[in-house]
Design a protein around this motif. Structure first.
Motif, mmCIF file in Angstrom:
data_model
loop_
_atom_site.group_PDB
_atom_site.id
_atom_site.type_symbol
_atom_site.label_atom_id
_atom_site.label_comp_id
_atom_site.label_asym_id
_atom_site.label_seq_id
_atom_site.Cartn_x
_atom_site.Cartn_y
_atom_site.Cartn_z
ATOM 1 N N UNK A 81 0.521 -1.148 0.359
ATOM 2 C CA UNK A 81 0.174 0.250 0.121
ATOM 3 C C UNK A 81 0.718 1.579 -0.364
ATOM 4 N N UNK A 82 1.958 1.332 0.208
ATOM 5 C CA UNK A 82 3.019 2.181 0.768
ATOM 6 C C UNK A 82 3.761 3.015 -0.539
ATOM 7 N N UNK A 87 -1.033 7.736 -5.144
ATOM 8 C CA UNK A 87 -2.036 7.387 -6.290
ATOM 9 C C UNK A 87 -3.794 6.376 -5.643
ATOM 10 N N UNK A 88 -3.178 5.746 -4.792
ATOM 11 C CA UNK A 88 -4.283 4.100 -4.223
ATOM 12 C C UNK A 88 -5.037 5.289 -3.178
ATOM 13 N N UNK A 153 -5.665 0.035 -4.795
ATOM 14 C CA UNK A 153 -6.940 0.889 -4.761
ATOM 15 C C UNK A 153 -7.883 0.219 -4.014
ATOM 16 N N UNK A 154 -7.869 -0.266 -3.989
ATOM 17 C CA UNK A 154 -9.400 -1.193 -3.445
ATOM 18 C C UNK A 154 -9.008 -1.741 -1.622
ATOM 19 N N UNK A 424 9.690 1.688 -10.067
ATOM 20 C CA UNK A 424 10.428 2.146 -9.059
ATOM 21 C C UNK A 424 10.361 1.882 -7.885
ATOM 22 N N UNK A 425 9.756 2.567 -7.276
ATOM 23 C CA UNK A 425 8.325 1.838 -5.908
ATOM 24 C C UNK A 425 7.934 0.949 -5.828
ATOM 25 N N UNK A 426 7.398 0.278 -6.601
ATOM 26 C CA UNK A 426 6.652 -0.868 -6.659
ATOM 27 C C UNK A 426 7.371 -2.068 -6.134
ATOM 28 N N UNK A 427 8.639 -1.737 -7.525
ATOM 29 C CA UNK A 427 9.625 -3.367 -7.968
ATOM 30 C C UNK A 427 10.369 -3.067 -6.358
ATOM 31 N N UNK A 428 10.675 -1.762 -5.727
ATOM 32 C CA UNK A 428 12.134 -1.906 -4.491
ATOM 33 C C UNK A 428 11.393 -2.599 -3.482
ATOM 34 N N UNK A 429 9.881 -2.923 -3.408
ATOM 35 C CA UNK A 429 8.978 -3.128 -2.080
ATOM 36 C C UNK A 429 9.473 -4.825 -2.742
#
Length: 596
Positions: A81-82, A87-88, A153-154, A424-429
């Motif tokens: 989520x973070x 956007x979410x 988002x959900x 990039x943030x998503x890939x980092x997580x």
């Protein structure tokens, strides 16, 4: 002997029809959820033929709600989520507010009142996580950046609905409704106190419960599951997970006055952060699925199909709000936040349906006399039709995305810079999660490499063994085992070296050796002193765990026994034949077993 079979009849007919229509829905490339709802309609009071026990079905459905909410909490990931919070969070909150206002507008147009409008609007604002995950999985979008945004988002929508379930009973009186004697099961009790006091008491109870759950839960729940996992009993572990979910849900309602749903959600959140989350999700999934089916069947039983003929315009208005209104709002919000059209279109398609939370909210609204029965029928009709049409919405979105890329490439470039940063943030997580999984995998791999005797075990059993081990350490010169002591466990030497002092010679054991097993196997006391020669790290398998684990894995017990017999013969030979070299050098051994 005559007896009541309403429970058996309700479950049997519900499962048979749900399977039949769920399978048919899948063959028609529709979510099985549509089939479950249709099955409920067929056994409901509004259609001819068999009528299931509605009261009993609703009680069973409550278990489905608890397990659904437990699953939502179990799959909640603060890290995910973070990663998409930019956007979410604003997107979901903005979309909920606008969609609720749209529902409120419809309700006021129909002269339903403010309370009915809020319940209707909230019900139309939240999409089904079950339907979304299936849609993304079918299109291989689950792990894509757009897919992660839609899921985030959900998640925000689900969290907002959890808050709504808590606050609605507190505001029921102000909105023109009533709270049942049990507080509606959602944290409020009937009172003549001012609204602000009722709200303060409700939030205070929820806050106290959340504090207790989040402070004590992470300390107690993982420890409890670790003890159960050590037994190696799959059914006990599954039972423990269900007991935690149901127990916390029921206990929170009785002690703190919060809803079953909220209690189950926090039970899932607590468990999600432990190392047992994946196993808990896998083991509880069959029961969660079964009772979720009963939940959807029970919802279908409440649906009056005649609403489609009696109020076709109202049904159309609700359906357009779900498919068109919400989608346009979400698309506009995504663009306003500076993200690409592709993300906006996918999120729009993801939100163009409603599901499980809508049913829970409608049920709460009915119980508090906020929403008329007609509102429930309209929401159920909107859910059935929107879920049925959702694959078509996704197909239209895919075509629109391809057409924009082909005809207006400048439009498709909008927001790409911001989208790349988000990716990039998503890939980092994702990389961090992969590293944690890799580190745990390496821990298991290192265990086998250090102690080859354990290579006979599978991955699950090695995981269980890691739970059983009690780590210990020793400094140079420290006595690890004393001769004559009772056998307390088997020692695996993870690092360092120890010296075994026998009556007539010494044995040096180094990293990878294990000792202490001979006393456990024979049932006698320790026969030698063992002293640390270096800074040592041990993994100790205590007597009870040793007996239980080796009894369940005969091949491991045989291997340990074979090593023990080899050591016994070596020690006997050493007694009979004088050593020709320095004792300590001659007795230095590679990883093996030794008497103690």
């Amino acid at each position: 002997m005559p007896h009541d079979t309403s429970l058996l009849a309700t479950l049997s007919i519900a499962f048979v029809l749900a399977f039949g229509f769920g399978f048919l829905a899948d063959r028609l490339r529709l979510p099985p959820l549509v089939g479950y709802l249709v099955a409920g309609v067929l056994v409901g009071p509004f259609t001819p033929g068999f009528v299931a026990d509605g009261k009993l079905a609703l009680e069973l459905a409550e278990i489905g709600v608890i397990l659904l909410m437990f699953g939502v909490g179990l799959h909640f990931s603060a890290a995910d989520l973070m990663a998409v919070k930019g956007i979410a969070i604003p997107g979901a909150v903005g979309q909920i507010i606008i969609a609720t206002l749209m529902g409120l507008g419809l309700a006021l147009y129909w002269d339903w009142g403010l309370g009915a409008g809020i319940v209707l609007g909230l019900s139309l604002s939240v999409a089904s996580t079950v339907v979304l995950l299936k849609a993304l999985e079918e299109r291989n979008l689950l792990q894509t950046p757009n897919g992660r945004i839609a899921i985030g988002w959900l998640i925000v929508e689900d969290l907002a609905m959890v808050v709504a379930l808590v606050l609605l009973p507190a505001f029921a009186g102000l909105l023109g409704g009533t709270v049942p004697a049990d507080g509606g099961g959602h944290g409020a009790a009937p009172t003549d106190a001012p609204v602000w006091l009722t709200l303060a008491i409700t939030l205070g109870k929820v806050g106290l419960f959340a504090a207790v759950a989040l402070i004590l839960g992470p300390r107690i729940v993982p420890w409890l599951l670790a003890q159960v996992a050590r037994t190696g009993s799959r059914e006990l572990f599954t039972l423990a997970v269900l007991a935690i979910a149901m127990g916390i849900a029921y206990g929170s309602a009785q002690v703190f006055g919060v809803s079953f749903a909220l209690g189950a959600f926090f039970a899932g959140v607590v468990l999600a952060e432990s190392r047992f989350s994946h196993k808990a999700a896998a083991d509880s999934l069959p029961l969660q699925d079964a009772f979720s089916v009963i939940f959807f069947v029970s919802v279908g039983m409440l649906f009056d199909p005649s609403i489609l003929l009696r109020e076709p315009l109202s049904v159309a208005a609700v359906l357009l709000t779900i498919i068109v209104g919400k989608s346009l709002v979400a698309f506009a919000i995504v663009l306003a936040l500076g993200y690409p059209m592709g993300a906006g279109l996918l999120i729009s398609a993801s939100l163009a349906q409603i599901g499980e939370f809508s049913f829970i909210l409608v049920g709460l609204g009915i119980s508090m006399n906020l929403l008329p029965p007609e509102g429930r029928d309209l929401v159920l009709a909107g859910a059935l039709l929107s879920i049925t049409l959702n694959p078509l919405v996704f197909a239209a979105v895919e075509k629109a995305t391809a057409r924009v890329k082909a005809q207006r490439p400048d439009w498709s470039n909008y927001g790409q810079t911001k989208f790349k940063r988000l990716t990039q943030q998503i890939n980092s997580v994702r990389d961090q999660m992969a590293e944690r999984e890799k580190a745990h995998g390496l821990q298991v791999q290192k265990l086998v490499e250090t102690f080859p005797v354990l290579s006979r075990l599978g991955k699950d059993e090695l995981e269980r063994l890691l739970l059983m081990f009690r780590p210990a350490a020793a400094v140079p010169g420290e006595r690890v085992i004393r001769s004559g002591d009772p056998a307390d466990g088997m020692y695996f030497l993870a690092s360092g070296a120890v010296e075994v002092q026998l009556p007539d010679h010494k044995i040096k054991l180094e990293t990878g050796a294990f000792f202490g097993e001979m006393a456990l196997l024979s049932g006698r006391r320790r026969s030698a002193d063992i002293t640390a020669l270096d800074y040592c790290q041990f993994l100790i398998l205590e007597r009870r765990d040793f007996n239980q684990f080796t009894r369940q894995h005969g091949e491991l017990r045989a291997a340990i026994l074979e090593k023990a017999n080899q050591r016994r013969k070596m020690n006997q030979a050493a007694k009979e034949k004088p050593q020709e070299t320095e004792p300590e050098e001659a007795a230095t051994v590679t990883p093996t077993a030794t008497p103690s």
